[in-house]
Design an enzyme around this catalytic site. Structure first.
Site, PDB file in Angstrom:
ATOM      1  CG  HIS A  82      -1.571   1.202   1.386  1.00  0.00           C
ATOM      2  ND1 HIS A  82      -2.876   1.419   0.650  1.00  0.00           N
ATOM      3  CD2 HIS A  82      -1.746   2.396   2.099  1.00  0.00           C
ATOM      4  CE1 HIS A  82      -3.282   2.399   0.913  1.00  0.00           C
ATOM      5  NE2 HIS A  82      -2.717   3.243   1.589  1.00  0.00           N
ATOM      6  CG  ASP A 161     -12.010   3.315   6.490  1.00  0.00           C
ATOM      7  OD1 ASP A 161     -11.327   3.944   7.591  1.00  0.00           O
ATOM      8  OD2 ASP A 161     -11.588   3.149   5.574  1.00  0.00           O
ATOM      9  NE  ARG A 168      -9.865  10.190  10.208  1.00  0.00           N
ATOM     10  CZ  ARG A 168      -9.280   9.434   9.554  1.00  0.00           C
ATOM     11  NH1 ARG A 168      -9.604   8.335   8.974  1.00  0.00           N
ATOM     12  NH2 ARG A 168      -8.044   9.822   9.269  1.00  0.00           N
ATOM     13  CB  SER A 183      -8.369   4.914   7.945  1.00  0.00           C
ATOM     14  OG  SER A 183      -8.675   5.056   6.658  1.00  0.00           O
ATOM     15  CE  LYS A 187      -8.710   2.515   3.477  1.00  0.00           C
ATOM     16  NZ  LYS A 187      -9.205   3.705   3.881  1.00  0.00           N
TER      17      LYS A 187
HETATM   18  N1  URA Z   1      -5.934   7.106   3.551  1.00  0.00           N
HETATM   19  C1  URA Z   1      -6.911   6.181   4.223  1.00  0.00           C
HETATM   20  O1  URA Z   1      -7.234   5.218   3.626  1.00  0.00           O
HETATM   21  N2  URA Z   1      -7.388   6.690   5.376  1.00  0.00           N
HETATM   22  C2  URA Z   1      -7.004   7.761   6.026  1.00  0.00           C
HETATM   23  O2  URA Z   1      -7.171   7.935   7.208  1.00  0.00           O
HETATM   24  C3  URA Z   1      -6.029   8.710   5.341  1.00  0.00           C
HETATM   25  C4  URA Z   1      -5.689   8.196   4.217  1.00  0.00           C
END
Ligand code: URA
Length: 433
Positions: A82, A161, A168, A183, A187
């Site tokens: 990632h 999320d 947020r 977050s 994922k």
């Molecule tokens: N990317 C994400 O997937 N989550 C965040 O909180 C910030 C950037």
């Protein structure tokens, strides 16, 4: 349990128990905890932070809020990568076929993008015929057969999320390390990774603008991985200038192909070899990082990496002949050359502003549903530290509009040339294991 008491507890800097974190995430996902209480909670986390144990529990509570991808039918250790994102970041296009060619199963779920250029899927879709609409059975079959497949985001992964991130975004609580780290990690874990390699970018084109913050984020994510039993490492890499030379979807595909041929930009090649070595090592396809790197270098030199890319493209309906005939990729109607007004050294390439210029050309989306122009973008001919002669072209602009004055002005403003010699920026700052 009452949400108001948990907000108060976090507001006062105390750590929440696992049960309390589950109560918050489950309640919020189910719509039982209202946005105004969740906003107050996010702000309390922003100011008070979270312990390692809280971050791990928050991550797993978000993973458990939705579906999880089951990759157990795929043989081998699935290592996902990632990137926290940046301008000209086409790393996945190179890395996925490169490590697959070394025997690492790459079962990649990717997204489209908001921002400067499209995401990995948009970029791949600039290859005629390429598609990511494959069902789970075929996805598993392709990875077992070719070691690589890329699908679009499917299913209802981490709905907690999704909901919390949107909240947020409008409550000034995006920039909180525990919230970002949980977050991202939620994922990756929900997408079925056995192990995770993170590319945490730092600099003007990155989410984290300075090295200290990038390090904190990297450490937080590696700790979460450790606490939830997913081996995770993080490489902190430079995003003070765009990665490689190309910014724009089809242009980036072309640059990725060049890199797989061993003819790519130095920084992109080095980053892919570094991240790829960790992936190969963590997938137990080599017993040291040095051997892993050798394997990847040989794969590029022998043409195996490029062959894997062709197989991958064909298997997902794409025209693999673009590799030998790039004229089959989308092309813009106009090209413009930006010429240096003075001689000197490139001192600064403000990555975020250059990315915005590419977006104005149509390479990226300003809103979720905006159309994207796969053909347009920029090729930088110089990077920080390079010398430019007066009148020399330092950027080529690929456009489908004739009036690009704003783009030109932005590029002149954001790429600074001066008499002072500047050192090339460090590409890889640190690896957190
Ligand atoms: N990317 C994400 O997937 N989550 C965040 O909180 C910030 C950037």
């Amino acid at each position: 349990m009452r949400m108001v008491d948990l907000i108060e507890k976090k507001r006062d800097g105390k750590a929440l128990t696992k049960k309390e974190i589950r109560y918050i995430i489950e309640g919020y996902t189910a719509g039982e905890i209202p946005d105004y209480q969740m906003s107050a909670f996010a702000m309390a986390v922003f100011f008070r932070g979270m312990t390692e144990e809280e971050m791990a529990e928050l991550t797993m509570a978000m993973v458990d809020s939705g579906e999880k991808i089951d990759l157990s039918e795929i043989k081998g250790i699935k290592v996902d990568k990632h990137s926290t994102g940046g301008v000209g970041d086409k790393t996945t296009l190179v890395l996925a076929p490169l490590v697959a060619s070394a025997g690492v199963p790459v079962a990649k779920m990717s997204g489209r993008g908001l921002g400067h250029t499209g995401g990995t899927i948009d970029k791949l879709e600039s290859i005629p015929g390429f598609h990511v609409e494959i069902d789970n059975r075929q996805f598993v079959h392709l990875v077992n057969q070719n070691k690589i497949a890329v699908v679009g985001q499917t299913g209802n992964l981490t709905p907690a999320d999704k909901k919390l991130y949107a909240l947020r975004d409008v409550t000034a609580t995006v920039n909180s390390i525990p919230l970002i780290a949980s977050s991202i990690m939620s994922k990756k874990i929900a997408a079925g990774a056995d192990a995770i390699v993170l590319d945490v970018k730092t600099g003007s084109g990155a989410f984290m603008k300075n090295i200290e913050e990038s390090k904190k984020l990297a450490k937080a994510m590696v700790k979460i991985g450790e606490n939830v039993g997913k081996k995770t490492i993080a490489v902190i890499s430079d995003m003070s200038q765009p990665l490689g030379f190309a910014i724009g979807n089809a242009l980036e595909v072309q640059e990725a192909i060049d890199t797989l041929k061993g003819e790519g930009p130095e920084d992109l090649t080095e980053l892919c070899l570094t991240l790829g070595s960790y992936m190969v090592y963590m997938a137990e396809k080599a017993d040291s990082l040095e051997k892993a790197r050798k394997l990847l270098e040989q794969s590029i030199a022998s043409g195996k990496a490029l062959e894997t890319f062709k197989t991958f493209v064909s298997a997902q309906g794409g025209d693999a002949s673009i590799v030998d005939d790039p004229s089959k990729l989308p092309h813009s109607s106009y090209t413009f050359e930006l010429k240096a007004k003075e001689e000197g050294y490139v001192n600064e390439i403000a990555a975020d502003a250059v990315g915005t210029a590419a977006m104005w050309l149509g390479a990226g989306r300003a809103t979720k549903d905006a159309a994207i122009d796969l053909a347009v973008g920029l090729i930088l001919h110089k990077k920080i530290g390079d010398y430019v002669k007066k009148g020399e072209t330092f950027v080529t602009i690929y456009s489908n509009q004739q009036d690009i004055e704003k783009v030109k002005q932005t590029l002149y403003y954001s790429i600074k040339i001066s008499k002072n010699k500047t050192k090339k920026p460090v590409l890889i700052y640190e690896t957190i294991t």
